[in-house]
Design a protein around this motif. Sequence first.
Motif, PDB file in Angstrom:
ATOM      1  N   VAL A 194      -8.013  -4.017  -1.184  1.00  0.00           N
ATOM      2  CA  VAL A 194      -7.896  -4.056  -2.749  1.00  0.00           C
ATOM      3  C   VAL A 194      -7.259  -2.921  -3.266  1.00  0.00           C
ATOM      4  N   ASP A 195      -7.632  -1.488  -2.792  1.00  0.00           N
ATOM      5  CA  ASP A 195      -7.072  -0.376  -3.111  1.00  0.00           C
ATOM      6  C   ASP A 195      -5.532  -0.279  -3.045  1.00  0.00           C
ATOM      7  N   GLU A 196      -5.117  -0.800  -1.606  1.00  0.00           N
ATOM      8  CA  GLU A 196      -3.723  -0.797  -1.419  1.00  0.00           C
ATOM      9  C   GLU A 196      -3.169  -1.871  -2.105  1.00  0.00           C
ATOM     10  N   LEU A 197      -3.602  -2.933  -2.622  1.00  0.00           N
ATOM     11  CA  LEU A 197      -3.007  -4.039  -3.595  1.00  0.00           C
ATOM     12  C   LEU A 197      -2.719  -3.390  -4.920  1.00  0.00           C
ATOM     13  N   ASN A 198      -3.813  -2.557  -5.461  1.00  0.00           N
ATOM     14  CA  ASN A 198      -3.734  -1.789  -6.878  1.00  0.00           C
ATOM     15  C   ASN A 198      -2.474  -0.870  -6.667  1.00  0.00           C
ATOM     16  N   ALA A 199      -2.448  -0.276  -5.507  1.00  0.00           N
ATOM     17  CA  ALA A 199      -1.370   0.812  -5.685  1.00  0.00           C
ATOM     18  C   ALA A 199       0.109   0.078  -5.387  1.00  0.00           C
ATOM     19  N   TYR A 200       0.086  -1.153  -4.837  1.00  0.00           N
ATOM     20  CA  TYR A 200       1.321  -1.927  -4.721  1.00  0.00           C
ATOM     21  C   TYR A 200       1.692  -2.432  -6.013  1.00  0.00           C
ATOM     22  N   ILE A 201       0.858  -2.702  -6.932  1.00  0.00           N
ATOM     23  CA  ILE A 201       1.049  -3.232  -8.188  1.00  0.00           C
ATOM     24  C   ILE A 201       1.382  -2.187  -8.943  1.00  0.00           C
ATOM     25  N   ALA A 202       0.926  -1.033  -9.045  1.00  0.00           N
ATOM     26  CA  ALA A 202       1.466   0.226  -9.755  1.00  0.00           C
ATOM     27  C   ALA A 202       2.787   0.500  -9.321  1.00  0.00           C
ATOM     28  N   ASP A 203       3.136   0.622  -8.094  1.00  0.00           N
ATOM     29  CA  ASP A 203       4.619   0.721  -7.760  1.00  0.00           C
ATOM     30  C   ASP A 203       5.448  -0.401  -8.091  1.00  0.00           C
ATOM     31  N   LEU A 204       5.363  -1.629  -8.100  1.00  0.00           N
ATOM     32  CA  LEU A 204       5.935  -2.610  -8.737  1.00  0.00           C
ATOM     33  C   LEU A 204       6.228  -2.459 -10.308  1.00  0.00           C
ATOM     34  N   GLU A 205       5.161  -2.032 -11.007  1.00  0.00           N
ATOM     35  CA  GLU A 205       5.348  -1.705 -12.471  1.00  0.00           C
ATOM     36  C   GLU A 205       6.157  -0.619 -12.591  1.00  0.00           C
TER      37      GLU A 205
END
Length: 67
Positions: A26-37
């Motif tokens: 979950v934390d990695e997915l949230n970090a991935y979303i932040a990178d994409l944004e």
Amino acid sequence: MTNSDEDLPRPTKKLLLPPPLDLLGVDELNAYIADLEAEILRVRQAIAAKAAHRDAAAAFFRTPPQT
């Protein structure tokens, strides 16, 4: 003489290779979303800059109205 390959549409490039989401927490997915944004914001800024240059060039080369 022209090269017939130049007339063909260029294949689209996949710039980002998405990671397998099943392997991320979950934390990695949230970090991935932040990178994409952040990347989306960067691309939107580049689009705005290119549009501003295009609009400035169009305004410069526009013929003045007849009076």
